[in-house]
Design an enzyme around this catalytic site. Structure first.
Site, PDB file in Angstrom:
ATOM      1  N   LYS A  54       0.701  -1.448  -0.007  1.00  8.98           N
ATOM      2  CA  LYS A  54       0.019   0.132   0.113  1.00  8.98           C
ATOM      3  C   LYS A  54       1.007   1.067  -0.015  1.00  8.98           C
ATOM      4  CE  LYS A  54      -4.084  -2.580   1.966  1.00  8.98           C
ATOM      5  NZ  LYS A  54      -4.413  -2.774   3.430  1.00  8.98           N
ATOM      6  N   GLN A  98      -4.739  -1.527   9.354  1.00 11.53           N
ATOM      7  CA  GLN A  98      -4.549  -3.061   8.772  1.00 11.53           C
ATOM      8  C   GLN A  98      -5.124  -3.980   9.701  1.00 11.53           C
ATOM      9  OE1 GLN A  98      -3.675  -3.598   5.763  1.00 11.53           O
ATOM     10  NE2 GLN A  98      -3.597  -5.697   5.769  1.00 11.53           N
ATOM     11  N   ASP A 121     -11.389   2.174   3.850  1.00 11.80           N
ATOM     12  CA  ASP A 121     -11.787   0.544   3.855  1.00 11.80           C
ATOM     13  C   ASP A 121     -13.222   0.247   3.375  1.00 11.80           C
ATOM     14  OD1 ASP A 121      -9.632  -1.142   3.765  1.00 11.80           O
ATOM     15  OD2 ASP A 121      -9.385  -0.587   6.159  1.00 11.80           O
TER      16      ASP A 121
HETATM   17  N1  GUN Z   1      -6.493  -6.929   6.016  1.00  4.61           N
HETATM   18  C1  GUN Z   1      -6.440  -7.917   5.036  1.00  4.61           C
HETATM   19  N2  GUN Z   1      -7.136  -7.145   3.761  1.00  4.61           N
HETATM   20  C2  GUN Z   1      -7.431  -5.851   4.466  1.00  4.61           C
HETATM   21  C3  GUN Z   1      -8.058  -4.891   4.026  1.00  4.61           C
HETATM   22  O1  GUN Z   1      -8.465  -4.595   2.825  1.00  4.61           O
HETATM   23  N3  GUN Z   1      -8.037  -3.641   4.730  1.00  4.61           N
HETATM   24  C4  GUN Z   1      -7.768  -3.872   6.163  1.00  4.61           C
HETATM   25  N4  GUN Z   1      -7.649  -2.646   6.878  1.00  4.61           N
HETATM   26  N5  GUN Z   1      -7.140  -4.606   6.589  1.00  4.61           N
HETATM   27  C5  GUN Z   1      -7.046  -5.968   5.909  1.00  4.61           C
END
Ligand code: GUN
Length: 288
Positions: A54, A98, A121
């Site tokens: 990211k 995350q 998200d």
């Molecule tokens: N953990 C695995 N995929 C994601 C996601 O798309 N967003 C977040 N915040 N955590 C994750």
């Protein structure tokens, strides 16, 4: 029939190119680039890989990123304080915490604390509620990425039968809502469903988001269907597998996503699109 491949990696790269051009145009006109805060708690190796990806994406589209790597021992109150600070930070349009979080932190309390207008998200109950009510704001990223893949096929979704396998809060449920919003008739199957095969067999669109390799047999797929595989599981040799028997399904489907290189890159780019949307829609007046 041999299905066409829905190349999420290429589509995401082209969306990132467009985003970077839009960001460069913003900054050339004296405005700021979107700002994204990415919070990682602890040292889970899969989470670290996702967070690094990211950060790389942010650099590629010239976003400002504020990455916080926090101790696994941080208290829930400590994490809430940081979220409060980022909610008030006028340089930040999106906050991503995350998941998964350590056991002593309640993820629902954390999601609830993020300003819904910075919830890139799309996990906040406000944003889920907007999707339920057919006026989406910031949308959950994986379903949003899948909808962009479906659009890319050029196939009209109106009146199609769609089956979603797996009903998680972050993928399956909002996926069913997105498909409903697009005019599909939607079935959502789960671990108590006795006839998943039947639901797959009549579906024009199959989206599997379970995480069990080979769960969806190729012979179940309706000829000409669009098959979207959200599942991604790493075996003991490090190889990645989707939920769908790819080679057999490919013989029957019209379109199919590969694993890897299908849905995953689209999830990430959807988060970047959400951050851009948040800047334009909520934070472009300079007030926050
Ligand atoms: N953990 C695995 N995929 C994601 C996601 O798309 N967003 C977040 N915040 N955590 C994750």
């Amino acid at each position: 029939m041999s299905a066409k491949i829905l190349d999420g990696k290429a589509l995401a790269a082209s969306i990132r190119n467009d985003l970077r051009a839009k960001v460069d145009a913003l900054t050339a006109s004296g405005r700021r680039a979107p700002g994204l805060a990415v919070i990682l708690v602890g040292d889970d190796s899969a989470s670290s890989i996702y967070v690094n990806a990211k950060k790389r994406d942010c650099r590629e589209v010239n976003y400002h990123s504020d990455a916080r790597h926090l101790s696994p021992d941080i208290s829930q109150a400590g994490l809430l304080e940081i979220i409060d600070e980022l909610n008030r930070d006028t340089q930040i349009d999106g906050i991503l915490v995350q998941l998964p979080l350590p056991d002593h932190i309640d993820p629902l309390a954390i999601m609830d604390a993020i300003d819904p207008n910075k919830d890139v998200d799309g996990f906040h109950p406000y944003n889920v509620g907007r999707l339920v009510l057919r006026h989406p704001g910031l949308r959950p990223c994986t379903p949003m990425g899948v909808m962009q893949l479906l659009k890319h096929t050029g196939v009209s979704l109106v009146g199609k039968d769609a089956t979603v396998i797996g009903v998680s809060n972050h993928v399956g449920r909002p996926m069913a809502l997105e498909l409903l919003l697009a005019g599909c008739s939607v079935a959502a199957t789960h671990k108590f469903t006795s006839n998943t095969r039947d639901h797959v067999a009549y579906a024009d669109i199959v989206v599997s988001a379970v995480g069990i390799p080979g769960l969806i047999k190729g012979e179940w797929i309706k000829p000409g269907a669009i098959v979207i595989d959200v599942g991604i599981t790493r075996d003991e040799n490090g190889k990645l597998h989707g939920d769908v028997e790819f080679e057999a399904a490919r013989e029957r489907a019209a379109w199919i996503t590969p694993v890897p290189g299908g849905v995953g890159p689209m999830t990430r780019v959807s988060m970047l699109q959400n951050a851009f949307y948040a800047l334009e829609r909520f934070h472009s007046d300079g007030s926050s």
